[in-house]
Structures are given as structure tokens and as C-alpha cells.
Design a protein around this motif. Structure first.
Motif, PDB file in Angstrom:
ATOM      1  N   VAL A 168      24.730   5.592  78.648  1.00 18.36           N
ATOM      2  CA  VAL A 168      25.572   5.252  79.897  1.00 18.36           C
ATOM      3  C   VAL A 168      25.855   3.898  79.869  1.00 18.36           C
ATOM      4  O   VAL A 168      25.142   2.985  79.375  1.00 18.36           O
ATOM      5  N   PHE A 169      26.976   3.629  80.168  1.00 11.46           N
ATOM      6  CA  PHE A 169      27.635   2.050  80.379  1.00 11.46           C
ATOM      7  C   PHE A 169      27.864   1.987  81.961  1.00 11.46           C
ATOM      8  O   PHE A 169      28.740   2.578  82.395  1.00 11.46           O
ATOM      9  N   ASP A 170      27.166   0.868  82.402  1.00  8.25           N
ATOM     10  CA  ASP A 170      27.376   0.737  83.915  1.00  8.25           C
ATOM     11  C   ASP A 170      28.232  -0.374  84.264  1.00  8.25           C
ATOM     12  O   ASP A 170      28.319  -1.290  83.271  1.00  8.25           O
ATOM     13  N   ASN A 171      28.804  -0.607  85.262  1.00  9.61           N
ATOM     14  CA  ASN A 171      29.704  -1.456  85.641  1.00  9.61           C
ATOM     15  C   ASN A 171      30.672  -1.915  84.639  1.00  9.61           C
ATOM     16  O   ASN A 171      31.001  -2.984  84.652  1.00  9.61           O
ATOM     17  N   VAL A 172      31.420  -0.972  84.431  1.00 11.63           N
ATOM     18  CA  VAL A 172      32.594  -1.145  83.336  1.00 11.63           C
ATOM     19  C   VAL A 172      33.805  -1.637  84.055  1.00 11.63           C
ATOM     20  O   VAL A 172      34.174  -1.148  85.367  1.00 11.63           O
ATOM     21  N   ASP A 173      34.660  -2.539  83.733  1.00 10.87           N
ATOM     22  CA  ASP A 173      35.672  -3.430  84.380  1.00 10.87           C
ATOM     23  C   ASP A 173      36.805  -2.612  83.539  1.00 10.87           C
ATOM     24  O   ASP A 173      37.219  -2.625  82.446  1.00 10.87           O
ATOM     25  N   LEU A 174      37.771  -1.979  84.624  1.00 10.76           N
ATOM     26  CA  LEU A 174      38.825  -1.248  84.198  1.00 10.76           C
ATOM     27  C   LEU A 174      40.196  -2.237  84.652  1.00 10.76           C
ATOM     28  O   LEU A 174      41.239  -1.656  84.691  1.00 10.76           O
ATOM     29  N   SER A 175      39.977  -3.439  85.209  1.00 11.81           N
ATOM     30  CA  SER A 175      41.156  -4.232  85.751  1.00 11.81           C
ATOM     31  C   SER A 175      42.035  -4.432  84.600  1.00 11.81           C
ATOM     32  O   SER A 175      43.483  -4.521  85.204  1.00 11.81           O
ATOM     33  N   ASP A 176      41.973  -4.397  83.502  1.00 10.65           N
ATOM     34  CA  ASP A 176      43.157  -4.361  82.229  1.00 10.65           C
ATOM     35  C   ASP A 176      43.749  -3.218  81.864  1.00 10.65           C
ATOM     36  O   ASP A 176      44.508  -3.217  81.063  1.00 10.65           O
ATOM     37  N   GLY A 177      43.150  -2.192  82.688  1.00 13.46           N
ATOM     38  CA  GLY A 177      43.875  -0.891  82.253  1.00 13.46           C
ATOM     39  C   GLY A 177      43.021  -0.280  80.893  1.00 13.46           C
ATOM     40  O   GLY A 177      43.463   0.844  80.211  1.00 13.46           O
ATOM     41  N   GLU A 178      42.035  -1.025  80.181  1.00  7.77           N
ATOM     42  CA  GLU A 178      41.344  -0.557  79.013  1.00  7.77           C
ATOM     43  C   GLU A 178      39.985  -1.264  78.772  1.00  7.77           C
ATOM     44  O   GLU A 178      39.578  -2.258  79.521  1.00  7.77           O
ATOM     45  N   TRP A 179      39.140  -0.523  78.023  1.00  9.02           N
ATOM     46  CA  TRP A 179      37.688  -1.005  77.809  1.00  9.02           C
ATOM     47  C   TRP A 179      37.215  -0.364  76.671  1.00  9.02           C
ATOM     48  O   TRP A 179      37.590   0.733  76.110  1.00  9.02           O
ATOM     49  N   VAL A 180      36.623  -1.276  75.707  1.00  5.95           N
ATOM     50  CA  VAL A 180      36.045  -0.704  74.639  1.00  5.95           C
ATOM     51  C   VAL A 180      34.837  -1.314  74.327  1.00  5.95           C
ATOM     52  O   VAL A 180      34.439  -2.637  74.555  1.00  5.95           O
ATOM     53  N   ASP A 181      33.760  -0.427  73.694  1.00  7.89           N
ATOM     54  CA  ASP A 181      32.281  -0.936  73.347  1.00  7.89           C
ATOM     55  C   ASP A 181      31.767  -0.082  72.317  1.00  7.89           C
ATOM     56  O   ASP A 181      32.490   0.718  71.726  1.00  7.89           O
ATOM     57  N   TYR A 182      30.552  -0.475  72.100  1.00  6.30           N
ATOM     58  CA  TYR A 182      29.990   0.069  70.973  1.00  6.30           C
ATOM     59  C   TYR A 182      28.658   1.177  71.348  1.00  6.30           C
ATOM     60  O   TYR A 182      27.876   0.706  72.172  1.00  6.30           O
ATOM     61  N   ASP A 183      28.755   2.432  70.916  1.00  7.31           N
ATOM     62  CA  ASP A 183      27.662   3.466  71.072  1.00  7.31           C
ATOM     63  C   ASP A 183      26.687   3.244  70.123  1.00  7.31           C
ATOM     64  O   ASP A 183      26.989   3.793  68.944  1.00  7.31           O
ATOM     65  N   GLU A 184      25.455   2.796  70.503  1.00  7.94           N
ATOM     66  CA  GLU A 184      24.517   2.615  69.508  1.00  7.94           C
ATOM     67  C   GLU A 184      24.021   4.067  69.004  1.00  7.94           C
ATOM     68  O   GLU A 184      23.775   4.289  67.950  1.00  7.94           O
ATOM     69  N   LYS A 185      23.853   5.096  69.991  1.00  6.94           N
ATOM     70  CA  LYS A 185      23.457   6.186  69.536  1.00  6.94           C
ATOM     71  C   LYS A 185      24.371   7.120  68.601  1.00  6.94           C
ATOM     72  O   LYS A 185      24.047   7.629  67.699  1.00  6.94           O
ATOM     73  N   LEU A 186      25.527   7.056  68.839  1.00  4.63           N
ATOM     74  CA  LEU A 186      26.648   7.749  68.198  1.00  4.63           C
ATOM     75  C   LEU A 186      26.898   6.783  66.903  1.00  4.63           C
ATOM     76  O   LEU A 186      27.717   7.442  65.712  1.00  4.63           O
ATOM     77  N   GLY A 187      26.904   5.393  66.906  1.00  9.58           N
ATOM     78  CA  GLY A 187      27.187   4.611  65.810  1.00  9.58           C
ATOM     79  C   GLY A 187      28.539   4.561  65.760  1.00  9.58           C
ATOM     80  O   GLY A 187      29.092   4.209  64.386  1.00  9.58           O
ATOM     81  N   GLU A 188      29.383   4.757  66.732  1.00 12.92           N
ATOM     82  CA  GLU A 188      30.773   4.278  66.743  1.00 12.92           C
ATOM     83  C   GLU A 188      31.355   3.975  68.030  1.00 12.92           C
ATOM     84  O   GLU A 188      30.616   3.597  69.051  1.00 12.92           O
ATOM     85  N   SER A 189      32.528   3.299  68.103  1.00 12.83           N
ATOM     86  CA  SER A 189      33.285   2.548  69.239  1.00 12.83           C
ATOM     87  C   SER A 189      33.295   3.738  70.390  1.00 12.83           C
ATOM     88  O   SER A 189      33.643   4.789  70.113  1.00 12.83           O
ATOM     89  N   VAL A 190      33.379   3.238  71.366  1.00 14.33           N
ATOM     90  CA  VAL A 190      33.872   4.269  72.843  1.00 14.33           C
ATOM     91  C   VAL A 190      34.712   3.420  73.353  1.00 14.33           C
ATOM     92  O   VAL A 190      34.871   2.143  73.681  1.00 14.33           O
ATOM     93  N   GLY A 191      35.727   4.191  73.974  1.00  9.50           N
ATOM     94  CA  GLY A 191      36.905   3.230  74.628  1.00  9.50           C
ATOM     95  C   GLY A 191      37.755   4.131  75.592  1.00  9.50           C
ATOM     96  O   GLY A 191      37.604   5.445  75.735  1.00  9.50           O
ATOM     97  N   ILE A 192      38.224   3.575  76.592  1.00  6.85           N
ATOM     98  CA  ILE A 192      39.146   3.901  77.553  1.00  6.85           C
ATOM     99  C   ILE A 192      40.515   3.186  77.303  1.00  6.85           C
ATOM    100  O   ILE A 192      40.607   1.969  77.498  1.00  6.85           O
ATOM    101  N   MET A 193      41.468   3.807  77.286  1.00  5.68           N
ATOM    102  CA  MET A 193      42.820   3.156  76.787  1.00  5.68           C
ATOM    103  C   MET A 193      44.000   3.838  77.863  1.00  5.68           C
ATOM    104  O   MET A 193      43.938   4.859  78.436  1.00  5.68           O
TER     105      MET A 193
END
Length: 203
Positions: A168-193
């Protein structure tokens, strides 16, 4: 009737825009709303719809009480207010009525009635955005309006993102219309574009 907006840059907002004083906790569902209103204009429910491209994201949600930054317009005129901030956790009494709303204003200083807006959940209509909705518009919240139309929304922080691994990623900021982070459990990046939104009227 619909307004559509794609987000490519952060929008600066005037946080001093009017919001009437004295607020209290209020219900959020459409069925619980008080039908009284001082504004002699038919009630319209505007649905905020979003769509985005998801990468390893299972769900996007907003917590109850999230504060929305919106632009509104007089439904019978040309006057507008930008950067209005509304949330379901505050209410105000409507002048000359037993009704309440999350936000109200008088477009004309000496008007006898006020235009009003309340943030609502619409049963079987508004919901979280999921991986199955990828690149499709989904209604995430409703706004019950009298005497005003919503013409724009400025996404900010406060989003909750659940990845496909359950992180779970809390308080995600989408003011720029996109967001990227790293999922340690998955071992891959996660993102909204490519976040987009539009308003449609609920019938």
C-alpha cells in the motif's frame, strides 16, 4: 454535458477561496442528503470520472473526507470561482433553510438564496478505480449541486494506491497526472500514467 481535462503540469491554486464558516460532520451518501435548499434551481449530480494507464497497480482510492479542489460556475450566469476546496466531513447551514451543504455561496451579494454543493457517494455508481478499469473512465465521487456547475478538478495528494502484490502506498500525489514508485514485495516498479478526468451528469 461533460468537461474533460488531461493533466500534464502541476496547477497552482488559491487556497483563500471562500468557504463559509462553521462546519460539522455530515453524511456522504445520496440517500442521506437533506432535501431542503434555498436555491431555486434544480438539483444536478455531477460525477467525477477518471481514467489512467496502470502499471502493477491493483486499485486507486480516495479516503472518506478527502478534500477536492474544484472550479465552479454559476449555472445561470457567467460568474466562476476557482480553487474551491470541498470535503464531505464539513457542513454548513444554508441561510433561510433547514438544509445543509458542504459548500455554499451567493453569486449576487443581496440574493435571498445560496447556491450549494455537497460531496456524495452514489450507490452502485461511484467506486474505486481498479486494474480492470485500465484506460477506461470510472466515476469515483459525486457532487450534488444547486445553482452551480463544476467545470474543473485539480488532483492533488491524498490518493491511496494498492499494488498487485498488496503493498500500500498512502498519500500519493497525482497533481502532475502521473506517479511512479518501487514495490519491494514485487521487486518491480509501480506506476500511474496519463491520468485524465471529466465530469458527467448523473441521471
Amino acid at each position: 454535458m461533460a468537461w474533460t481535462q488531461a493533466h500534464g503540469a502541476h496547477v497552482r491554486r488559491n487556497r483563500a477561496i471562500v468557504r463559509f464558516c462553521y462546519f460539522q460532520r455530515m453524511p456522504t451518501s445520496l440517500e442521506q442528503r437533506n432535501p431542503c435548499c434555498t436555491c431555486r434551481v434544480d438539483m444536478v449530480v455531477f460525477l467525477l470520472q477518471i481514467k489512467a494507464s496502470l502499471d502493477n497497480v491493483a486499485k486507486i482510492s480516495l479516503p472518506e473526507g478527502h478534500e477536492y479542489c474544484i472550479d465552479v460556475k454559476n449555472s445561470t450566469g457567467e460568474d466562476q470561482r476557482e480553487g474551491v476546496r470541498v470535503t464531505s466531513t464539513y457542513e454548513q447551514d444554508l441561510p433561510g433553510s433547514r438544509g445543509v451543504a458542504n459548500f455554499a455561496l451567493k453569486w449576487v451579494k443581496d440574493a435571498k438564496s445560496a447556491a450549494s454543493l455537497s460531496v456524495i457517494s452514489v450507490k452502485k455508481v461511484t467506486r474505486d478505480y481498479t486494474a480492470q478499469d485500465d484506460r477506461q473512465f470510472v466515476s469515483i465521487i459525486g457532487f450534488e449541486c444547486r445553482g452551480m456547475d463544476i467545470i474543473n478538478w485539480h488532483p492533488e495528494d491524498g490518493f491511496r494506491v494498492d499494488s498487485t502484490s498488496g503493498q500500500v502506498f498512502d498519500n500519493v500525489d497525482l497533481s502532475d497526472g502521473e506517479w511512479v514508485d518501487y514495490d519491494e514485495k514485487l521487486g518491480e516498479s509501480v506506476g500511474i500514467m496519463e491520468l485524465e478526468h471529466k465530469f458527467v451528469t448523473h441521471k
